[in-house]
Design a protein around this motif. Sequence first.
Motif, PDB file in Angstrom:
ATOM      1  N   LEU A 378       0.819  -1.215   0.000  1.00  0.00           N
ATOM      2  CA  LEU A 378       0.000   0.000   0.000  1.00  0.00           C
ATOM      3  C   LEU A 378       0.859   1.274   0.000  1.00  0.00           C
ATOM      4  O   LEU A 378       0.432   2.311  -0.522  1.00  0.00           O
ATOM      5  N   LEU A 379       2.051   1.206   0.582  1.00  0.00           N
ATOM      6  CA  LEU A 379       2.864   2.414   0.783  1.00  0.00           C
ATOM      7  C   LEU A 379       3.174   3.178  -0.509  1.00  0.00           C
ATOM      8  O   LEU A 379       3.071   4.414  -0.518  1.00  0.00           O
ATOM      9  N   PRO A 380       3.550   2.531  -1.620  1.00  0.00           N
ATOM     10  CA  PRO A 380       3.829   3.297  -2.847  1.00  0.00           C
ATOM     11  C   PRO A 380       2.615   4.079  -3.345  1.00  0.00           C
ATOM     12  O   PRO A 380       2.764   5.191  -3.877  1.00  0.00           O
ATOM     13  N   ILE A 381       1.430   3.513  -3.170  1.00  0.00           N
ATOM     14  CA  ILE A 381       0.206   4.205  -3.613  1.00  0.00           C
ATOM     15  C   ILE A 381      -0.034   5.443  -2.759  1.00  0.00           C
ATOM     16  O   ILE A 381      -0.387   6.512  -3.270  1.00  0.00           O
ATOM     17  N   VAL A 382       0.188   5.304  -1.455  1.00  0.00           N
ATOM     18  CA  VAL A 382       0.030   6.448  -0.550  1.00  0.00           C
ATOM     19  C   VAL A 382       1.094   7.498  -0.843  1.00  0.00           C
ATOM     20  O   VAL A 382       0.798   8.698  -0.904  1.00  0.00           O
ATOM     21  N   ASN A 383       2.324   7.058  -1.021  1.00  0.00           N
ATOM     22  CA  ASN A 383       3.413   8.004  -1.308  1.00  0.00           C
ATOM     23  C   ASN A 383       3.156   8.797  -2.591  1.00  0.00           C
ATOM     24  O   ASN A 383       3.459   9.992  -2.669  1.00  0.00           O
ATOM     25  N   ALA A 384       2.597   8.124  -3.600  1.00  0.00           N
ATOM     26  CA  ALA A 384       2.296   8.812  -4.856  1.00  0.00           C
ATOM     27  C   ALA A 384       1.304   9.936  -4.617  1.00  0.00           C
ATOM     28  O   ALA A 384       1.441  11.043  -5.164  1.00  0.00           O
ATOM     29  N   ASN A 385       0.313   9.671  -3.779  1.00  0.00           N
ATOM     30  CA  ASN A 385      -0.674  10.706  -3.468  1.00  0.00           C
ATOM     31  C   ASN A 385      -0.059  11.834  -2.636  1.00  0.00           C
ATOM     32  O   ASN A 385      -0.385  13.009  -2.824  1.00  0.00           O
TER      33      ASN A 385
END
Length: 474
Positions: A378-385
């Motif tokens: 999940l972390l890469p998706i959150v970081n992108a946001n």
Amino acid sequence: MQIYNTLTRKKEEFKPLVPGKVSMYVCGPTVYNYIHIGNARSAIAFDTIRRYLEYRGYDVKYVSNFTDVDDKMINEARAEGITVGQLAEKFIAAYLEDTTALNIKPASLHPRATEEIANIIAFIEKLIDQGYAYEAEGDVYYRAKKFKAYGQLSDQNINQLEEGASQHINIEEQNRKEDPIDFALWKAQKAADEIAWDSPWGKGRPGWHIECSVMATEHLGETIDIHGGGQDLEFPHHENEIAQSEAKTGKKFVNYWMHNGFVTVGKDEEKMSKSLHNFVTVHDIIKEIDPQVLRFFMASVHYRRQINYSTENLEQAAKILERFKNILNNLDFRLNDQIASKISNAVRKALIQTKEKFIAAMDDDFNVQNALTAIYDLLPIVNANLNDENVDKEALTDFKQSLTGWLEIFGIDVTKLVANNAGQDDQEIEALVQARDEARKAKDWAKSDQIRDELKAMGVIIQDTPQGTRWTRE
């Protein structure tokens, strides 16, 4: 929820005796020394399990004992020239200090063997009356063969156990026993300086196994939901607990037996133990490394798996915690900025899926590694946001709350993790950061680099983001 039951050697659906409540007994330390990493593994594993059960809404009564009288304690007290009671107080205090540093929740109750002597004597008397125990020269032994299921937990043949036992006891003890496999419930006082209590069989003290049977049944009931401990306790300790308890009550003692794997050290992955002199105490190691790193390292391996203790594995755990720290700090930074929020369907969908995957993994015999993988994905998706001009503040707030709850299951104190270590030089740092920002605006790259180097020498890390400059301490 599925739990692997050592007794049946398979996963079983968890059905507590009382809906919504869990009775849980975990064997605690014999308090004659500081706990080593292997001891801590068991405490951490079952604390993590307890935390997840509470996360799922269960009311957990968690009992973990202190063995404060046995041969090791008597010998160590003699060596130090103090009483067994003084030795116990010293190392109970040390245990509580070390486990607090590892963020292990206090047990609902920490009973001590020496506080249960009257109950232990009454328990033994009942076993004698039922024909399961006998007195011999002031000692009291349990007739192991009389208990038909003896050996079932550890999956051992009683005849082989009998043969092995006959090779490990001295002639004097063998002459007192009816059978080599019989084990001690009460030990007669052998020397005047030995700690002892009056009993119907003369002065003496309880055997190790009877202590836990008494403390578990006295404080949790004749049948309990979960009993935990290290794999090395399957036999003889837990095997003997079953024999004693079920003979006395006529009821099933434990519904789910759970055992954690060993901690090993070195290339040969040798089991860590005091007897092999290859152990590292928690008391010493937490002086050198962040206790949260040690906690996360151990909590992030499935409880039934073996753990290899190494510098490399600790460093990997530290890197993962640093990753969590950074994303939590970035969350705070973006949630507090003044830029308008914008819905991100990608974050919201991924967060829903992660919550489902996390629970599915943990419900599968507390599979912490799969649960963590779900979070990592999940972390890469959150970081992108987080790097977008407009973030989804509602979704990110939900994520922050979820991540905090997940990390707390692993025993990580998020407040400590993200602390910026504020110091007296904060105003100086803020002034330097502002001066660097002004130099960058003026395209004075030499001065900007000079200030960055100066901040680095002060242990300050600079992060240039689309939303402004951030700084954190190393």
